[in-house]
Design an enzyme around this catalytic site. Structure first.
Site, short mmCIF file in Angstrom:
data_model
loop_
_atom_site.label_atom_id
_atom_site.label_comp_id
_atom_site.label_asym_id
_atom_site.label_seq_id
_atom_site.Cartn_x
_atom_site.Cartn_y
_atom_site.Cartn_z
N GLY A 178 -1.81 -7.76 -8.82
CA GLY A 178 -2.08 -6.75 -9.78
C GLY A 178 -0.92 -6.02 -10.15
O GLY A 178 0.45 -6.46 -11.77
N THR A 179 0.64 -6.73 -9.59
CA THR A 179 1.66 -6.65 -9.85
C THR A 179 2.70 -7.67 -10.94
O THR A 179 3.01 -7.53 -11.47
CB THR A 179 2.58 -7.11 -8.29
OG1 THR A 179 1.97 -5.93 -7.63
CG2 THR A 179 4.32 -7.38 -8.67
N ASN A 188 -0.83 6.24 -9.05
CA ASN A 188 -1.35 6.00 -7.20
C ASN A 188 -0.70 6.83 -6.30
O ASN A 188 -1.43 7.83 -5.26
CB ASN A 188 -0.56 4.80 -6.61
CG ASN A 188 0.72 4.14 -6.82
OD1 ASN A 188 1.27 4.49 -7.96
ND2 ASN A 188 1.70 4.35 -6.34
N GLN A 247 -4.68 1.45 -9.47
CA GLN A 247 -5.49 2.68 -9.30
C GLN A 247 -6.33 3.30 -10.21
O GLN A 247 -7.33 3.41 -9.50
CB GLN A 247 -4.17 3.57 -8.68
CG GLN A 247 -4.66 4.63 -7.92
CD GLN A 247 -4.61 4.00 -6.43
OE1 GLN A 247 -5.72 3.62 -6.22
NE2 GLN A 247 -3.60 2.90 -5.94
N HIS A 288 -8.45 -5.82 -4.86
CA HIS A 288 -7.68 -5.38 -4.23
C HIS A 288 -8.21 -3.68 -3.59
O HIS A 288 -8.65 -3.70 -2.58
CB HIS A 288 -6.86 -5.57 -2.84
CG HIS A 288 -5.88 -5.56 -3.18
ND1 HIS A 288 -4.98 -4.51 -2.61
CD2 HIS A 288 -5.08 -5.49 -3.55
CE1 HIS A 288 -4.12 -4.48 -2.43
NE2 HIS A 288 -3.52 -4.96 -3.10
N THR A 325 -3.51 -23.65 -10.89
CA THR A 325 -4.89 -24.22 -10.82
C THR A 325 -5.62 -23.43 -10.64
O THR A 325 -5.07 -22.11 -9.01
CB THR A 325 -4.76 -25.01 -9.55
OG1 THR A 325 -4.35 -26.35 -10.15
CG2 THR A 325 -6.66 -25.53 -9.15
N CYS A 383 9.90 3.88 2.22
CA CYS A 383 10.24 4.01 3.52
C CYS A 383 9.09 3.26 5.10
O CYS A 383 8.99 4.97 5.19
CB CYS A 383 11.74 3.55 4.39
SG CYS A 383 12.96 2.94 3.53
#
Ligand SMILES: *Cc1c(COP(=O)(O)O)cnc(C)c1O
Length: 392
Positions: A77-78, A160, A188, A210, A246, A334
């Site tokens: 997605g990124t 998200n 999301q 995912h 590929t 974090c």
């Protein structure tokens, strides 16, 4: 060693990732060792692989209401967000001198770090749309702020961290009328809401497998045929020349199957999710003093409940929950050290102290009523414990 620490450990973090469906694994397996061809090869092995990739593309396109060649396979997605934002911004600057980027303060890092990079490194002018206290964008604000030199507008489909769903079709319509390219991060949203790029007037839609019970390491970008874009990964001519390299055939096959399964069943599944979600929200707000819902009360992802608790350090709470058998998440960026409050929570007007006390509970296909009942029984005691820890 099995992942679960104890027999009763319950995963309530489906916004972070999901397990791959058994059906999806079964579909992928033949493309590792049996049908291992390179889709770009001329011979039979290549043809088999190419057919699998093109069937996958068509399957995703049918769901989206798009043409197959408007679906570009990527690595996640990124990457899809990066391809759309970099690709549209750079080409629009070259072709039209456009240098304005319009986005929101509640984007995922995949979008926010990318547009910030475009601003800092390439001199784009970054403008942030205001959001209300639920993190929602008002389409009229988009109308007011889009300009002739807007290189791209980007608004997250569903958040998200706080679950809020934006009025994407209306925002898309405004952008379309003003001839400004419109990108939305649907990573999301695609796991829970029916996606349709025509209905929503979307030029670029980023998704990652995912999050919807597909494999990690694969995603796609819907890129409307006439939407401006240029490649930023160069090499071979795969994917309309927009994403050289590929094809990862098994992962693409798995993603298409997972997307199909998710999308055809999402409306039906939403009913179950919503009932569990609303039980969680109601019970927590009623029974835990100093608790607040974050995100919109109803215009939110069906599986998503998110909160802040006064006087709690979110990371302490996550560790206590984990030890008690529940895997949840916070909005904190974090994992350890001195935690920073989430930018999304600050953008919706929370104080830094309150923002540090966040908890996100995201349900999945295997979540049961019993699990949620137990979760809601143990949570008040853990909050009490976390508050004592924060005061030490
Ligand atoms: C998870 C997520 C991403 C990143 O997707 P990856 O496939 O993990 O790279 C981007 N945006 C949102 C809204 C997400 O939830």
């Amino acid at each position: 060693m099995a992942m679960t620490k104890q027999a009763v450990w319950v995963y309530l973090d489906h916004a972070a990732t999901t397990p791959v469906d058994g059906d999806v694994v079964a579909r992928m397996l033949p493309y590792f060792s049996e049908n291992y061809g390179n889709p770009s090869s001329i011979h039979q092995a290549g043809q088999i692989a190419e057919a699998a990739v093109e069937e996958s593309r068509a399957k995703i396109a049918r769901i989206l209401d798009s043409e197959p060649d408007e679906v570009i396979f990527t690595g996640c997605g990124t990457e899809s967000d990066n391809l759309a934002l970099n690709g549209a911004a750079q080409i629009n600057r070259i072709k039209k001198g456009a240098r304005h980027i319009l986005t929101t303060p509640v984007e995922h890092h995949a979008v926010f770090a990318t547009v910030r990079h475009l601003a800092e490194r390439y001199g784009f002018e970054l403008e942030l749309l205001p959001v209300d206290r639920f993190g929602m964008v008002d389409p009229q604000e988009v109308e007011k702020r889009v300009r002739a030199d807007t290189a791209i507008t980007s608004v997250i489909y569903a958040n998200n961290e706080i679950g809020t769903i934006n009025p994407i079709a209306e925002i898309g319509q405004i952008c379309r009328e003003r001839e400004v390219p419109f990108h939305t991060d649907g990573v999301q949203a695609a796991a829970y809401l029916r996606m349709n790029v025509i209905r929503d007037n979307i030029d670029y839609l980023a998704c990652g497998a995912h999050k919807f019970y597909g494999p990690k390491g694969v995603g796609f970008l819907y890129c409307r045929k006439d939407a401006p874009i240029e490649a930023y990964q160069t090499g071979g001519s795969q994917e309309r020349g927009l994403r050289a390299g590929t094809h990862n055939v098994p992962l693409i096959v798995g993603m298409a199957e997972a997307f199909y399964q998710t999308q055809v069943k999402c409306q039906k599944r939403a009913e179950t999710y919503i009932s569990l979600r609303d039980t969680i929200i109601k019970t927590i707000l009623e029974n835990i003093p100093g608790s607040h819902l974050t995100g919109h009360p109803s215009q939110r992802l069906p599986n998503h409940a998110s909160f802040v608790f006064e006087g709690v350090n979110g990371n302490d709470l996550l560790i206590l929950l984990d030890q008690a058998g529940f895997g949840c998440s916070s909005g904190s960026a974090c994992k350890s050290g001195s935690p920073k409050p989430s930018e999304v929570l600050l953008a919706i007007g929370l104080s830094p102290e309150l923002a540090l006390g966040s908890l996100r509970v995201t349900l999945g296909r295997n979540t049961t009523q019993d699990q949620i009942t137990t979760f809601l029984e143990v949570l008040p005691g853990l909050i009490h414990h976390a508050r004592k820890m924060a005061h030490r």
